[in-house]
Design a protein around this motif. Structure first.
Motif, mmCIF file in Angstrom:
data_model
loop_
_atom_site.group_PDB
_atom_site.id
_atom_site.type_symbol
_atom_site.label_atom_id
_atom_site.label_comp_id
_atom_site.label_asym_id
_atom_site.label_seq_id
_atom_site.Cartn_x
_atom_site.Cartn_y
_atom_site.Cartn_z
ATOM 1 N N MET A 1 0.848 -1.184 0.000
ATOM 2 C CA MET A 1 0.000 0.000 0.000
ATOM 3 C C MET A 1 0.886 1.237 0.000
ATOM 4 S SD MET A 1 -3.033 1.351 0.082
ATOM 5 C CE MET A 1 -4.276 0.278 0.681
ATOM 6 N N CYS A 2 0.484 2.209 -0.715
ATOM 7 C CA CYS A 2 1.222 3.461 -0.789
ATOM 8 C C CYS A 2 1.137 4.190 0.544
ATOM 9 C CB CYS A 2 0.627 4.308 -1.906
ATOM 10 S SG CYS A 2 1.518 5.829 -2.181
ATOM 11 N N ARG A 3 2.242 4.662 1.041
ATOM 12 C CA ARG A 3 2.257 5.344 2.329
ATOM 13 C C ARG A 3 1.496 6.659 2.318
ATOM 14 N NH1 ARG A 3 8.483 4.638 4.255
ATOM 15 N NH2 ARG A 3 8.549 2.404 3.959
ATOM 16 N N ASN A 4 1.322 7.257 1.153
ATOM 17 C CA ASN A 4 0.639 8.539 1.071
ATOM 18 C C ASN A 4 -0.875 8.419 1.132
ATOM 19 O OD1 ASN A 4 3.068 9.863 0.874
ATOM 20 N ND2 ASN A 4 3.095 9.764 -1.344
ATOM 21 N N ILE A 5 -1.403 7.223 1.026
ATOM 22 C CA ILE A 5 -2.842 7.041 1.120
ATOM 23 C C ILE A 5 -3.186 6.924 2.602
ATOM 24 C CG2 ILE A 5 -4.821 5.600 0.551
ATOM 25 C CD1 ILE A 5 -3.354 4.771 -1.987
ATOM 26 N N ARG A 6 -4.034 7.824 3.061
ATOM 27 C CA ARG A 6 -4.398 7.887 4.466
ATOM 28 C C ARG A 6 -5.768 7.274 4.703
ATOM 29 N NH1 ARG A 6 0.427 8.442 5.510
ATOM 30 N NH2 ARG A 6 1.411 10.450 5.292
ATOM 31 N N THR A 7 -5.991 6.821 5.925
ATOM 32 C CA THR A 7 -7.306 6.330 6.312
ATOM 33 C C THR A 7 -8.304 7.474 6.225
ATOM 34 O OG1 THR A 7 -6.315 4.728 7.812
ATOM 35 C CG2 THR A 7 -8.634 5.271 8.176
ATOM 36 N N LEU A 8 -9.440 7.223 5.611
ATOM 37 C CA LEU A 8 -10.458 8.258 5.433
ATOM 38 C C LEU A 8 -11.732 7.972 6.221
ATOM 39 C CD1 LEU A 8 -10.145 8.807 1.569
ATOM 40 C CD2 LEU A 8 -9.090 10.135 3.410
ATOM 41 N N HIS A 9 -11.857 6.774 6.750
ATOM 42 C CA HIS A 9 -13.079 6.373 7.449
ATOM 43 C C HIS A 9 -13.072 6.795 8.904
ATOM 44 C CE1 HIS A 9 -16.497 4.070 8.718
ATOM 45 N NE2 HIS A 9 -15.759 3.317 9.513
ATOM 46 N N ASN A 10 -14.228 7.193 9.387
ATOM 47 C CA ASN A 10 -14.498 7.470 10.795
ATOM 48 C C ASN A 10 -13.734 8.683 11.320
ATOM 49 O OD1 ASN A 10 -15.939 6.991 13.129
ATOM 50 N ND2 ASN A 10 -14.346 5.688 14.002
ATOM 51 N N PHE A 11 -13.752 9.758 10.559
ATOM 52 C CA PHE A 11 -13.180 11.019 11.010
ATOM 53 C C PHE A 11 -14.274 12.063 11.094
ATOM 54 C CE2 PHE A 11 -9.116 9.236 9.736
ATOM 55 C CZ PHE A 11 -8.275 9.716 10.722
ATOM 56 N N GLU A 12 -14.084 12.996 11.992
ATOM 57 C CA GLU A 12 -14.995 14.134 12.102
ATOM 58 C C GLU A 12 -14.180 15.392 11.884
ATOM 59 O OE1 GLU A 12 -18.370 15.847 12.045
ATOM 60 O OE2 GLU A 12 -18.310 13.707 12.402
ATOM 61 N N PRO A 13 -14.446 16.188 10.894
ATOM 62 C CA PRO A 13 -15.477 16.030 9.868
ATOM 63 C C PRO A 13 -15.105 14.928 8.874
ATOM 64 C CG PRO A 13 -14.143 17.958 9.393
ATOM 65 C CD PRO A 13 -13.669 17.425 10.709
ATOM 66 N N PRO A 14 -16.105 14.427 8.139
ATOM 67 C CA PRO A 14 -15.855 13.338 7.184
ATOM 68 C C PRO A 14 -14.859 13.756 6.095
ATOM 69 C CG PRO A 14 -18.208 13.697 7.496
ATOM 70 C CD PRO A 14 -17.508 14.823 8.187
ATOM 71 N N ALA A 15 -14.336 12.770 5.422
ATOM 72 C CA ALA A 15 -13.380 13.016 4.326
ATOM 73 C C ALA A 15 -14.024 13.897 3.259
ATOM 74 C CB ALA A 15 -12.948 11.692 3.707
ATOM 75 N N THR A 16 -13.244 14.826 2.759
ATOM 76 C CA THR A 16 -13.734 15.725 1.716
ATOM 77 C C THR A 16 -13.587 15.080 0.346
ATOM 78 O OG1 THR A 16 -11.585 16.766 1.364
ATOM 79 C CG2 THR A 16 -13.008 17.731 3.074
ATOM 80 N N HIS A 17 -14.236 15.692 -0.634
ATOM 81 C CA HIS A 17 -14.122 15.228 -2.022
ATOM 82 C C HIS A 17 -12.655 15.270 -2.452
ATOM 83 C CE1 HIS A 17 -15.108 14.629 -6.239
ATOM 84 N NE2 HIS A 17 -14.354 15.678 -6.524
ATOM 85 N N ASP A 18 -11.940 16.316 -2.069
ATOM 86 C CA ASP A 18 -10.530 16.449 -2.450
ATOM 87 C C ASP A 18 -9.662 15.350 -1.830
ATOM 88 O OD1 ASP A 18 -11.060 18.669 -3.998
ATOM 89 O OD2 ASP A 18 -10.490 20.103 -2.430
ATOM 90 N N GLU A 19 -9.936 14.976 -0.579
ATOM 91 C CA GLU A 19 -9.169 13.906 0.068
ATOM 92 C C GLU A 19 -9.415 12.567 -0.619
ATOM 93 O OE1 GLU A 19 -8.757 15.227 4.702
ATOM 94 O OE2 GLU A 19 -10.762 14.672 3.982
ATOM 95 N N VAL A 20 -10.660 12.306 -0.977
ATOM 96 C CA VAL A 20 -11.001 11.063 -1.671
ATOM 97 C C VAL A 20 -10.330 11.039 -3.037
ATOM 98 C CG1 VAL A 20 -12.893 9.736 -2.696
ATOM 99 C CG2 VAL A 20 -13.152 10.724 -0.411
#
Length: 89
Positions: A1-20
């Motif tokens: 897995m690429c180290r630059n890909i971050r976990t996006l699930h279960n954050f407040e505020p939710p992941a943005t369109h740009d993060e996805v």
């Protein structure tokens, strides 16, 4: 897995369109082995990024958890502390 890909699930505020989109772009770059595709491959590259971003958004919208949402600032501080221990200052 690429180290630059971050976990996006279960954050407040939710992941943005740009993060996805950024995560999808990193994934396609990793899988294709190219950070900048040739003109001949640009359309396929862009299409893959859009499809993976859509699949990622779908996944994030349908995941459930009983854990409380994580705070982005707290998680970032923890990551900085780990990096300081690992690399020193």
């Amino acid at each position: 897995m690429c180290r630059n890909i971050r976990t996006l699930h279960n954050f407040e505020p939710p992941a943005t369109h740009d993060e996805v989109h950024a995560a999808a772009l990193q994934y396609v770059r990793k899988v294709s082995g190219s950070t900048k595709p040739s003109q001949a491959n640009q359309a396929a590259f862009d299409e893959a990024v859009l499809e993976i971003a859509a699949a990622t958004r779908h996944l994030l919208e349908h995941l459930t958890t009983t854990a409380p949402p994580k705070d982005r600032e707290v998680e970032a501080a923890k990551a900085r502390a780990r990096a300081e221990l690992r690399y020193g200052t």
